[in-house]
Design a protein around this motif. Structure first.
Motif, PDB file in Angstrom:
ATOM      1  N   ARG A  30     -12.819   5.982   2.158  1.00  0.00           N
ATOM      2  CA  ARG A  30     -12.895   5.298   0.859  1.00  0.00           C
ATOM      3  C   ARG A  30     -14.338   5.068   0.434  1.00  0.00           C
ATOM      4  O   ARG A  30     -14.617   4.870  -0.740  1.00  0.00           O
ATOM      5  N   THR A  81     -17.341   3.634  -3.188  1.00  0.00           N
ATOM      6  CA  THR A  81     -18.601   4.320  -2.925  1.00  0.00           C
ATOM      7  C   THR A  81     -19.828   3.498  -3.308  1.00  0.00           C
ATOM      8  O   THR A  81     -20.957   3.943  -3.081  1.00  0.00           O
ATOM      9  N   SER A 121       0.818  -1.219   0.000  1.00  0.00           N
ATOM     10  CA  SER A 121       0.000   0.000   0.000  1.00  0.00           C
ATOM     11  C   SER A 121       0.847   1.262   0.000  1.00  0.00           C
ATOM     12  O   SER A 121       0.374   2.335  -0.378  1.00  0.00           O
ATOM     13  N   TRP A 144     -17.043   9.374   0.003  1.00  0.00           N
ATOM     14  CA  TRP A 144     -16.213  10.178  -0.878  1.00  0.00           C
ATOM     15  C   TRP A 144     -17.017  10.580  -2.099  1.00  0.00           C
ATOM     16  O   TRP A 144     -18.212  10.288  -2.194  1.00  0.00           O
ATOM     17  N   GLN A 168      -9.287   6.683   7.384  1.00  0.00           N
ATOM     18  CA  GLN A 168      -8.962   6.498   5.972  1.00  0.00           C
ATOM     19  C   GLN A 168      -9.859   5.430   5.348  1.00  0.00           C
ATOM     20  O   GLN A 168     -10.324   5.571   4.207  1.00  0.00           O
ATOM     21  N   LEU A 190      -8.244   4.465  -4.263  1.00  0.00           N
ATOM     22  CA  LEU A 190      -9.195   3.372  -4.112  1.00  0.00           C
ATOM     23  C   LEU A 190     -10.559   3.928  -3.714  1.00  0.00           C
ATOM     24  O   LEU A 190     -10.709   4.549  -2.674  1.00  0.00           O
ATOM     25  N   ASN A 191     -11.571   3.699  -4.566  1.00  0.00           N
ATOM     26  CA  ASN A 191     -12.900   4.254  -4.353  1.00  0.00           C
ATOM     27  C   ASN A 191     -13.900   3.119  -4.166  1.00  0.00           C
ATOM     28  O   ASN A 191     -14.022   2.238  -5.024  1.00  0.00           O
ATOM     29  N   GLY A 201      -5.067  -1.463   0.399  1.00  0.00           N
ATOM     30  CA  GLY A 201      -5.532  -0.217  -0.195  1.00  0.00           C
ATOM     31  C   GLY A 201      -4.675   0.176  -1.361  1.00  0.00           C
ATOM     32  O   GLY A 201      -4.117  -0.656  -2.060  1.00  0.00           O
TER      33      GLY A 201
END
Length: 373
Positions: free
Chosen positions: A315, A292, A162, A318, A311, A289-290, A285
């Motif tokens: 992710r 949603t 990561s 966002w 954090q 990195l999304n 991660g």
């Protein structure tokens, strides 16, 4: 360099973008009588050893050992099976040592690289032989799924991967030597558990709470997706058992996945409807990195550093998130996990730079004393 956060406003005082709210809940879990007895016995034994370090004035000299004691207590809160794991047994350690020393090629072209000394290699191998679990230099936790770099530094696999900008290579965080992913050495182990976890499966109080939440979400028919975070891949292994038995579709995302596998898992999770649960290592991660597509976050175990938990939540909460994000933090009552929340408050002060180096040193000892109270 310009920095923009979610709280940043434009010149008219309006938010630069608006997100739906987050609903953060603390889910308190109460151990069964059997779990409580197991935890108490483990805590009393660990506290006796810690008190001995305090009496000798050698707490920080034995910091890795203290972390190991706390690691087992925290894992016990998730599931006693995690504490019933084998100590790591490494095959042919002498061969491993020879590999390091042979790779330390004195060729002039290679002199620019930093190679470990023979004495250091022997020390690393002896620590492995004794089954010692060292502190990861990236997350400051006891290393989970530890790997060895060609420069003989040990750390969490996912923490290292990561930290790289490229999925295939990056620098060692300690000596800054360039490393290829293919050069990483996985410490070979035997079975992670002393018991047959499939045959002897039994839910812990924390697992039971999680399953109730997931079942409720599934029965609601809302189509909402969930991400289950844990810092231990071995706990994710355990969670797969009840999910399969209850026919809850899930995917797995951790540091063992190659880059193309990661992309495939994320695409299936974001686009598909069959598998609404993603089991994810808190250490895994990468940049950008999304996640949603999910609106439910389950933090199964508290982390030393609250910024890591934040954090993970960010992710999901966002740009692109359309729903309220519900975050559930699982805490087992009357255990080290409750006191760990107080430690997190202290960590926030350290992150804010409110403490000097000497105060940090003193605070670290006080934190450990607090956890073994």
């Amino acid at each position: 360099m310009l920095r923009r956060t979610k709280e940043t406003n434009d010149k008219e005082g309006r938010p630069i973008f608006v997100l739906p709210p987050t609903d953060i809940q603390v889910i308190e879990c109460e151990q069964t009588e059997a779990e409580h007895d197991f935890y108490d016995a483990l805590f009393n034994r660990s506290k006796a050893q810690f008190d001995q370090f305090v009496e000798q004035g050698k707490v920080l000299h034995n910091y890795a050992n203290v972390l190991e004691l706390l690691l087992r207590l925290r894992q016990c809160c998730n599931h006693p099976f995690l504490v019933m794991s084998n100590t790591q047994k490494y095959a042919d350690l002498n061969k491993l040592a020879r590999k390091f020393l042979e790779d330390s090629n004195p060729d002039p072209i290679a002199l620019k690289q930093i190679f470990p000394s023979k004495a250091y290699i022997e020390e690393v191998v002896e620590d492995i032989r004794r089954g010692e679990n060292t502190e990861c230099p990236i997350c400051w936790e006891s290393a989970d799924d530890p790997i060895l770099t060609p420069c003989a530094h040990r750390m969490c696999r996912e923490c290292l991967l990561s930290s790289w900008l490229s999925p295939q290579s990056g620098m060692c965080p300690l000596c800054r030597q360039m490393i290829e992913k293919t050069d990483l050495i996985t410490c070979p182990t035997q079975s992670r558990f002393r018991v047959d976890v499939e045959k002897n499966w039994k839910e812990s109080s924390k697992v039971s709470k999680l399953l109730k939440c997931l079942e409720w979400i599934r029965k609601s028919g809302s189509g909402k997706k969930s991400i289950v975070f844990s810092q231990w891949t071995s706990f994710l292994d355990l969670l797969e058992i009840p999910l399969k038995r209850r026919n809850i579709g899930y995917l797995r995302f951790d540091g063992k996945l190659a880059q193309n596998q990661r992309e495939r898992v994320l695409k299936e999770f974001n686009d598909g409807n069959q598998k609404a649960v993603l089991l994810m290592s808190l250490r895994a991660g990468g940049v950008g990195l999304n996640l949603t597509a999910a609106s439910n976050v389950f933090l199964m175990d508290p982390w030393w550093n609250p910024a890591v938990e934040e954090q993970a939540i960010m992710r999901i909460h966002w740009i692109g998130q359309k729903r309220t994000v519900t975050v559930r933090k699982f805490i087992v009552k009357d255990t080290v996990e409750e006191r760990l929340q107080q430690v997190q408050a202290r960590k926030q002060r350290m992150i804010a730079g409110a403490l000097t180096d000497e105060e940090v040193r003193s605070a670290r000892i006080e934190e450990l004393k607090m956890l073994f109270r």
